[in-house]
Design an enzyme around this catalytic site. Structure first.
Site, PDB file in Angstrom:
ATOM      1  CB  CYS A 123      -9.703 -17.087  -5.399  1.00 37.59           C
ATOM      2  SG  CYS A 123     -12.231 -17.423  -5.750  1.00 37.59           S
ATOM      3  CD  GLU A 158      -3.685  -0.238   1.074  1.00 32.81           C
ATOM      4  OE1 GLU A 158      -3.317  -0.650   0.587  1.00 32.81           O
ATOM      5  OE2 GLU A 158      -3.495   0.796   1.122  1.00 32.81           O
ATOM      6  CB  CYS A 168     -15.095 -14.979  -9.031  1.00 26.90           C
ATOM      7  SG  CYS A 168     -14.256 -15.103  -7.398  1.00 26.90           S
ATOM      8  CD  GLU A 312      -1.354   1.403   5.312  1.00 26.84           C
ATOM      9  OE1 GLU A 312      -0.836   1.309   4.235  1.00 26.84           O
ATOM     10  OE2 GLU A 312      -1.649   0.551   5.050  1.00 26.84           O
ATOM     11  CD  GLU A 360       5.851  -1.486   1.828  1.00 26.45           C
ATOM     12  OE1 GLU A 360       5.774  -2.317   2.681  1.00 26.45           O
ATOM     13  OE2 GLU A 360       4.319  -1.437   0.815  1.00 26.45           O
ATOM     14  CG  PHE A 362      15.585   2.783   0.140  1.00 23.92           C
ATOM     15  CD1 PHE A 362      16.514   2.396   1.553  1.00 23.92           C
ATOM     16  CD2 PHE A 362      15.884   1.973  -0.694  1.00 23.92           C
ATOM     17  CE1 PHE A 362      18.031   2.367   1.500  1.00 23.92           C
ATOM     18  CE2 PHE A 362      16.631   0.827  -0.690  1.00 23.92           C
ATOM     19  CZ  PHE A 362      17.718   1.172   0.614  1.00 23.92           C
TER      20      PHE A 362
HETATM   21  C1  GAL Z   1      -0.277   1.037   1.108  1.00 21.36           C
HETATM   22  C2  GAL Z   1       0.134  -0.634   2.236  1.00 21.36           C
HETATM   23  C3  GAL Z   1       0.346  -0.451   3.353  1.00 21.36           C
HETATM   24  C4  GAL Z   1       2.055  -0.183   2.554  1.00 21.36           C
HETATM   25  C5  GAL Z   1       2.016   0.842   2.130  1.00 21.36           C
HETATM   26  C6  GAL Z   1       3.097   1.865   1.148  1.00 21.36           C
HETATM   27  O1  GAL Z   1      -1.182   0.289   0.402  1.00 21.36           O
HETATM   28  O2  GAL Z   1      -1.467  -0.987   3.103  1.00 21.36           O
HETATM   29  O3  GAL Z   1       1.049  -2.251   3.797  1.00 21.36           O
HETATM   30  O4  GAL Z   1       2.395  -0.967   1.211  1.00 21.36           O
HETATM   31  O5  GAL Z   1       1.276   1.057   0.990  1.00 21.36           O
HETATM   32  O6  GAL Z   1       3.152   3.560   0.952  1.00 21.36           O
END
Ligand code: GAL
Length: 690
Positions: A123, A158, A168, A312, A360, A362
C-alpha cells in the site's frame, strides 16, 4: 587537459556494464560466489545491482538486522574495482511483515485486501509500511552510504500499481482538494452532472468508476504523484547519509499507466528496463527497432544533456516471451548498441546468474545453469564488454537534434480514457511511431519531448494525436509557428483540455484552428478491414504523388485559409481535404487528417524535407530502409552508430567522409559495408557547429 565528462557514477569513466546480482540466493554455496567474482572479471562487467529482493535476508525478524553477507559482497566488489547500485528492498516486503501488519497489503478496486503474493504490492499510504521502509533504508544508508563500492542507489524496483484502501482514497481526496479547491470546481472539471455523478462530499468519489473519464485521468495522475511521493520518501535517509550518491528508480519503458516524464524530475539518473526481442525472422523487426528508438529518445530527453542507462535488459531470452526462442547471434549487440547510440551510457542485465528455482529460473542471464564461460551468451557479453572499453571516449557525447516530437502521458491518458475515438490497440503509440520512424529511416536525429518541455529552438515539431492541450502548450505552439517554425499535426489534435472536456468552437481547439487554418469537423472511424484512398492535389507544393491509403480514422476537414495538399477519393467526403498546409506568421502548419499507412507518412516527410530542407540526415547520403545511423558528438569528435536491422548486406557510399572504426581503427573513406544485423561504431573529427 580536457576535463573528464560527467558520468552516471561519479568519477567512474566507464560505460556501465553489469547485472542484477542476487548472491543472497547462494549464501549457502560460497564457491558459487567465488566463481561469480572470477567470471565478472572475465565478462568485462563492472556494475552490479544488489539486494533488490533481499529484505528478509537483511531483516529476518522485525528489527533484527543482518548485513554481514552484504558487507562481504560490497568489499569484494570494491577490491575488484566494480561499482554497486545498491537497492532499497521495498519492491518485495517480507512475509512476516505482511502477516503481522495486514494493512501494508494492497486493496483492490472491489475493496478486497490482497494476500501476500508475488511482489510490488504494498500500500502506498500505509504509515507502518513507511516506517519499516524508513528503518531499513536508514540502516542501509548508515552502513553502506560511504562504502567505496557504492555508485548509485536503486530505489525499490519498478514501482507500479494502485491501492484502493481507505488511506489511499483519503490521500486521493486531499490531492483533489489541492488541485481543484472545492467540489463545485471538481464537478465542473469532470462534467459530473453526467449520469448524476455530482459529488457533494469528497468521500463519495470512487476511482474504480470508469464513467467519468476526467476522474480516470486524475486517478492516473494521482497514482504517479503517489509513486513520486513514495520515491522521495525512500530517498530521504539515503541522501542524508550519502548526499553525493545519485539515486534512481528503474522505469518500465512506455508503461501506459505511469507518467515517467513526471517521475523523471525526481530521479538523479534516468534508468529503464527494456527487453528488446529482435528476431531476425520477424518481418516487423525494422518497425520494432524504430519503436524502441523512439522510447530511447524520449528517455534521453527526460533530462536533456544528461546520460541515461538501461538498468535491465537481457543477453539471452527472457522466459516470459513466448515461445522461448533463443536470442540469435548478433542480436544482443544490436540491441545494446542501439541504446548507446541514443544516449545511454550503460546497459546492464537482468540477471547475472540464473537461479535454480522460482518463476525466473529460465530467465536469460550472463551465467547459465551450465556455469560455462564458453557458453554462447556469456561470450556475447564478453565481446560487448571489450567493445565498451573501446567506446569510453563516447562518454559525455550528446545527440543534437533539429526535430522534436511530442509524446506525453497526459495526452495519452486523456485520449485513451475517452470512449468513442479510435484510441484502442495502442493507437497513441502506433501513430507516434509512424511519424517518428519516417525520420528514423532517414537517420535524422529527433528529440522526443513531453508537452511541457521547451520546443522553441527546434525547426520541426511533430504532434502525433496531441489530443489534450494546456493553455501554456497552446500559446507556446502558436508562438513557435508564428516565429517561423514548421509543425506537423495529425487528426485528433486539440480535442480536449486536461480534464478531458471537449473544446467547443471547432477542433483543433483552444485557438489552434487559426494556426492550422482548418476545422476538423467530423472524424470517421473505420472497420479494421476498411481503407480510404487519398489522392494528391494537382501541383501540390510538396510534390506528393500517387494514391495514399488511410485506415482507422479519417477527418472531415473544412478549409479556413489552409491549402489542400491531398484529398479523399471516396465516401461522402470524397474531394474534401485530407492533408493541408497553412501559413501562420512566418511559419507553416501541416495537418494530416487521417491515419496514413506508414509508407505514406514516410513519403510525406520525404517530400517535406526535400522541398523545405527543414531538417537533415546525420549523413550526406540516402541509405536503404532498415539501416539506421545515429550520431553522438563531443566538442571535437562525432561518433556514428551504424546499425543494420535487415537480413541483407548493404554498401554505403562515404561521400567524402573519413571515418575510423572504433573497434579496430580501420579507416573508411570510400564505401562502408554493413552485414545483416550488424552494428558498427565510427568516429571522426567533428564538422558540426555546437
Ligand atoms: C523486471 C523486474 C526484474 C525481473 C525482470 C524479468 O520487470 O524488474 O526483477 O523480474 O523483469 O524480465
Amino acid at each position: 587537459m580536457k576535463p573528464e565528462p560527467e558520468t552516471i557514477i561519479r568519477n567512474f569513466q566507464k560505460i556501465l556494464h553489469g547485472a542484477d546480482y542476487n548472491p543472497d540466493q547462494w549464501l549457502d554455496v560460497p564457491e558459487v560466489i567465488d566463481e561469480d567474482f572470477r567470471l565478472m572479471r572475465v565478462a568485462g562487467c563492472n556494475t552490479f545491482a544488489l539486494g533488490i529482493f533481499a529484505w528478509t535476508s537483511y531483516e529476518p525478524e522485525e528489527g533484527n538486522y543482518r548485513f554481514d553477507w552484504l558487507q562481504g559482497i560490497m568489499d569484494r566488489m570494491a577490491s575488484q574495482g566494480n561499482k554497486v547500485i545498491l537497492a532499497t528492498p521495498s519492491g518485495s516486503k517480507p512475509a512476516w511483515m505482511s502477516k503481522r501488519y495486514p494493512e501494508i497489503r494492497r486493496v483492490n478496486a472491489l475493496g478486497l485486501r490482497d494476500p501476500h503474493t508475488r511482489r510490488h504490492n504494498h500500500c502506498w499510504s500505509s504509515r507502518i509500511f513507511r516506517e519499516k521502509v524508513r528503518s531499513i533504508n536508514t540502516e542501509l544508508g548508515r552502513r553502506f552510504g560511504n562504502h567505496p563500492a557504492l555508485g548509485m542507489w536503486h530505489v525499490s524496483n519498478e514501482y507500479q500499481g494502485h491501492c484502493y484502501c481507505d488511506g489511499c482514497l483519503n490521500a486521493f481526496y486531499q490531492w483533489l482538494e489541492k488541485r481543484y479547491g472545492d467540489l463545485d470546481s471538481l464537478n465542473r472539471a469532470w462534467w459530473s452532472t453526467f449520469w448524476n455523478h455530482t459529488f457533494t462530499a469528497w468521500d463519495e468519489i470512487h476511482p474504480g468508476d470508469a464513467s467519468l473519464d476526467g476522474m480516470q485521468v486524475d486517478w492516473l495522475r494521482f497514482n504517479s504523484w503517489q509513486i513520486g511521493d513514495f520515491y522521495q520518501f525512500e530517498t530521504q535517509p539515503l541522501k542524508a547519509f550519502s548526499p553525493e550518491i545519485p539515486c534512481t528508480t528503474n522505469f518500465m519503458t512506455l508503461s501506459p499507466r505511469i507518467d515517467y516524464g513526471y517521475l523523471s524530475q525526481f530521479v538523479d539518473v534516468v534508468s529503464d528496463d527494456q527487453y528488446p526481442r529482435f528476431d531476425p525472422d520477424d518481418t516487423k523487426l525494422v518497425e520494432q527497432a524504430a519503436r524502441i528508438a523512439l522510447k530511447h529518445d524520449l528517455y534521453r530527453c527526460f533530462k536533456p544533456g544528461k546520460p541515461w542507462f538501461l538498468m535491465e535488459s537481457c543477453p539471452g531470452h527472457p522466459q516470459w516471451i513466448k515461445p522461448n526462442r533463443l536470442k540469435r547471434p548478433g542480436m544482443h549487440r544490436l540491441e545494446m548498441l542501439q541504446a548507446i547510440a541514443h544516449g545511454a551510457e550503460g546497459t546492464c542485465y537482468f540477471q547475472w546468474r540464473k537461479g535454480r528455482g522460482g518463476f525466473e529460473k529460465f530467465h536469460g542471464a550472463v551465467v547459465d545453469h551450465d556455469q560455462n564461460e564458453q557458453n554462447r551468451v556469456f561470450r556475447s557479453v564478453v565481446e560487448l564488454g571489450a567493445l565498451y572499453t573501446k567506446l569510453t571516449p563516447v562518454l559525455g557525447s550528446r545527440v543534437r537534434a533539429r526535430a522534436a516530437l511530442i509524446f506525453d502521458w497526459e495526452v495519452r491518458w486523456n485520449f485513451e480514457t475517452s470512449r468513442g475515438p479510435a484510441s484502442e490497440n495502442d493507437a497513441y503509440q502506433r501513430v507516434a511511431v509512424d511519424h517518428y520512424q519516417s525520420l528514423w529511416k532517414r537517420s535524422i536525429s529527433v528529440d522526443v519531448l513531453r508537452r511541457e518541455q521547451d520546443f522553441s529552438a527546434y525547426d520541426l515539431l511533430i504532434l502525433p494525436q496531441t489530443w489534450a492541450l494546456t493553455d501554456d502548450f497552446t500559446s507556446r505552439l502558436t508562438e513557435f509557428v508564428r516565429r517561423g517554425g514548421t509543425v506537423v499535426a495529425t487528426h485528433y489534435t486539440g480535442i480536449t483540455n486536461d480534464t478531458n472536456l471537449c473544446y467547443t468552437g471547432g477542433f483543433p481547439g483552444n485557438g489552434l484552428r487559426e494556426v492550422f487554418g482548418i476545422v476538423d469537423e467530423e472524424q470517421d472511424c473505420l472497420h479494421s478491414d476498411e481503407v480510404r484512398k487519398i489522392d494528391p492535389a494537382d501541383r501540390n507544393e510538396l510534390g506528393l504523388t500517387g494514391s495514399m491509403t488511410a485506415s482507422e480514422v479519417c477527418s472531415v476537414l473544412h478549409l479556413e485559409g489552409a491549402d489542400a495538399l491531398a484529398t479523399f477519393a471516396s465516401d461522402f467526403y470524397a474531394g474534401s481535404a485530407a492533408i493541408t498546409v497553412n501559413t501562420f506568421g512566418d511559419g507553416r502548419a501541416y495537418y494530416v487528417g487521417a491515419r496514413l499507412s506508414p509508407e505514406d507518412v514516410s513519403q510525406f516527410y520525404d517530400k517535406l524535407i526535400q522541398t523545405t530542407g527543414v531538417v537533415e540526415s546525420v549523413v550526406p547520403f540516402r541509405h536503404p530502409e532498415g539501416i539506421n545511423i545515429q550520431r553522438r558528438s563531443t566538442s571535437d569528435h562525432d561518433y556514428y552508430f551504424v546499425q543494420n536491422f535487415t537480413d541483407s548486406s548493404h554498401k554505403l557510399p562515404m561521400k567524402g567522409l573519413h571515418w575510423k572504426r572504433v573497434e579496430d581503427g580501420a579507416e573508411i573513406t570510400t564505401e562502408l559495408e554493413i552485414h545483416p544485423f550488424e552494428s558498427q561504431v565510427y568516429s571522426c573529427r567533428s564538422t558540426q557547429r555546437s
